[in-house]
Design a protein around this motif. Structure first.
Motif, PDB file in Angstrom:
ATOM      1  N   MET A   1       0.849  -1.194   0.000  1.00  0.00           N
ATOM      2  CA  MET A   1       0.000   0.000   0.000  1.00  0.00           C
ATOM      3  C   MET A   1       0.887   1.247   0.000  1.00  0.00           C
ATOM      4  O   MET A   1       1.917   1.284   0.674  1.00  0.00           O
ATOM      5  N   HIS A  31     -15.234   4.691   4.831  1.00  0.00           N
ATOM      6  CA  HIS A  31     -14.217   4.592   5.883  1.00  0.00           C
ATOM      7  C   HIS A  31     -14.378   5.683   6.936  1.00  0.00           C
ATOM      8  O   HIS A  31     -13.753   5.611   7.997  1.00  0.00           O
ATOM      9  N   ASP A 148      -6.587   1.357   2.310  1.00  0.00           N
ATOM     10  CA  ASP A 148      -6.486  -0.028   1.848  1.00  0.00           C
ATOM     11  C   ASP A 148      -6.160  -0.017   0.360  1.00  0.00           C
ATOM     12  O   ASP A 148      -6.084   1.039  -0.279  1.00  0.00           O
ATOM     13  N   GLU A 149      -5.946  -1.189  -0.193  1.00  0.00           N
ATOM     14  CA  GLU A 149      -5.555  -1.299  -1.604  1.00  0.00           C
ATOM     15  C   GLU A 149      -6.668  -0.803  -2.526  1.00  0.00           C
ATOM     16  O   GLU A 149      -6.394  -0.213  -3.583  1.00  0.00           O
TER      17      GLU A 149
END
Length: 309
Positions: A1, A31, A148-149
Motif C-alpha cells: 500500500m 471509511h 487499503d488497496e
C-alpha cells in the motif's frame, strides 16, 4: 500500500469537481466517521449556507492555531467537527462543486458553477479518529493517505494523485489529542436538544436589559449597544436582549390586523404575588390575570407571565 498522496491545482481547475468530487467522496465515505471544516476565528460571524445545512450532523467545535496544513502559531481557526453520514455527504455535494470549495453548484446552469460564497473550507476526513484526507483550500492542495488497496487503486484511477514523500504518519492527526467533547452517537444527541435561552428584540437595549436584570437577578455575561446577554447562575439558561430597528411591539390580547405575540416566557415563583408586584414596580404593565398566573408586558411590550410554582 502506498503512503501519502498529494494533489495540487494552483489555478483551481481540479478534476475533483462535479462528478469527480462525488466519486472521491464515494470512495472515502465508507471509511469515514467524522470530517472537519474550518474558518478563521477573526471572523466574528462565519454563518453560511453550508454551515446551516450541516447543523443536523454537527458534533463539536474547537478554536486552535494548529491544524492540518497549519503549524503552531498560525492564525487561530474554528474547526467544526461533523458526523460523516450519507446525509452530510449529500450536503457537501449540494453546497460545494469542488474539493477546494472554490465553487458552488449552479441550479440554473449545472455546467457553469458559481463562486463559493461560504466561509468554511479545509475539508479533513477521519477514520476511527485518525485523519486520512486533508486539504488546504486557499492553497488548492490536498493529501490522501489510502487506507487499503481498493482506495489506493481508486485514487490511481482518478489520475490526479502523486506520491508525497515529505509526509509521514505524524501528519495523520489524531482527534484524541484535541479537546473535543464526547457528544456520543448522533441519534442519541441531535434529537434531544437542550433549551439555551430566549432572545427578545427591542429598540432600547440597555433599558430593557436593566429591567430583566433587576427582575431576575441574573448577571450580564455580554453587554454592548446591540446586545445584552443575561445568564442564570443556577441553570445556565440565558435571556438575550437584542436591538432591532424595525421592532413592533405585539398586541395583548391579540387584535385583528395588529402585531401578534408569537410566544411568551413563563417565569415561576413561590412568592407569586410578590414577584408580580416587583415586576410592576420595575416598569411592567399588567395585561391579564388568570388563576395562578399573571400576564404582564415588559417595557418594550413583550408579554411574559409569572406563575405559582
Amino acid at each position: 500500500m502506498s503512503g501519502w498522496l498529494c494533489h495540487s491545482a494552483p489555478g483551481g481547475r481540479s478534476p475533483l469537481r462535479g462528478a469527480g468530487f462525488r466519486r472521491f467522496l464515494d470512495v472515502c465515505w465508507p471509511h469515514a466517521d467524522y470530517f472537519t471544516l474550518s474558518s478563521f476565528a477573526i471572523l466574528y460571524d462565519d454563518r453560511c449556507g453550508l454551515k446551516e445545512a450541516l447543523l443536523p450532523w454537527f458534533a463539536d467545535v474547537i478554536t486552535i492555531d494548529e491544524w492540518f496544513g497549519y503549524g503552531p502559531g498560525s492564525s487561530k481557526m474554528r474547526v467544526y467537527r461533523y458526523h460523516a453520514s450519507p446525509g452530510s455527504k449529500e450536503v457537501l455535494l449540494s453546497c460545494c462543486h469542488d474539493i477546494f470549495f472554490r465553487y458552488a453548484p449552479s441550479t440554473k446552469h449545472p455546467d457553469r458553477p458559481t463562486r463559493y460564497r461560504g466561509t468554511l473550507g479545509d475539508l479533513c476526513i477521519f477514520s476511527r479518529g485518525k485523519l486520512f484526507f486533508g486539504s488546504i483550500s486557499h492553497e488548492s492542495e490536498c493529501f490522501l493517505y489510502p487506507l487499503d488497496e481498493d482506495m489506493a487503486r481508486e485514487a490511481e484511477a482518478m489520475d490526479c494523485w502523486g506520491p508525497c514523500l515529505w509526509r509521514d504518519e505524524r501528519s495523520r492527526l489524531d482527534m484524541k489529542k484535541y479537546d473535543w467533547k464526547d457528544l456520543g452517537p448522533l441519534d442519541d444527541k441531535f434529537w434531544n436538544p437542550k433549551l439555551a435561552g430566549a432572545v427578545l428584540q427591542c429598540t432600547f437595549v440597555e433599558e430593557l436589559a436593566a429591567f430583566y436584570e433587576e427582575l431576575l437577578e441574573w448577571p450580564a455575561v455580554e453587554r454592548s449597544a446591540q446586545r445584552v446577554r443575561l445568564r442564570s447562575e443556577e441553570t445556565g439558561v440565558e435571556l438575550t436582549v437584542e436591538y432591532a430597528e424595525d421592532y413592533i411591539p405585539p398586541m395583548w390580547p391579540a387584535a385583528p390586523g395588529k402585531q401578534q405575540a408569537m410566544l411568551y416566557i413563563d417565569f415561576r415563583s413561590d412568592l407569586y404575588q410578590e414577584a408580580v408586584g416587583r415586576a410592576e414596580t420595575l416598569g411592567a404593565y399588567l395585561a391579564e390575570e388568570r388563576a395562578g398566573q399573571t400576564i404582564l408586558l415588559d417595557p418594550a411590550g413583550h408579554p411574559f407571565s409569572i406563575s405559582k410554582i
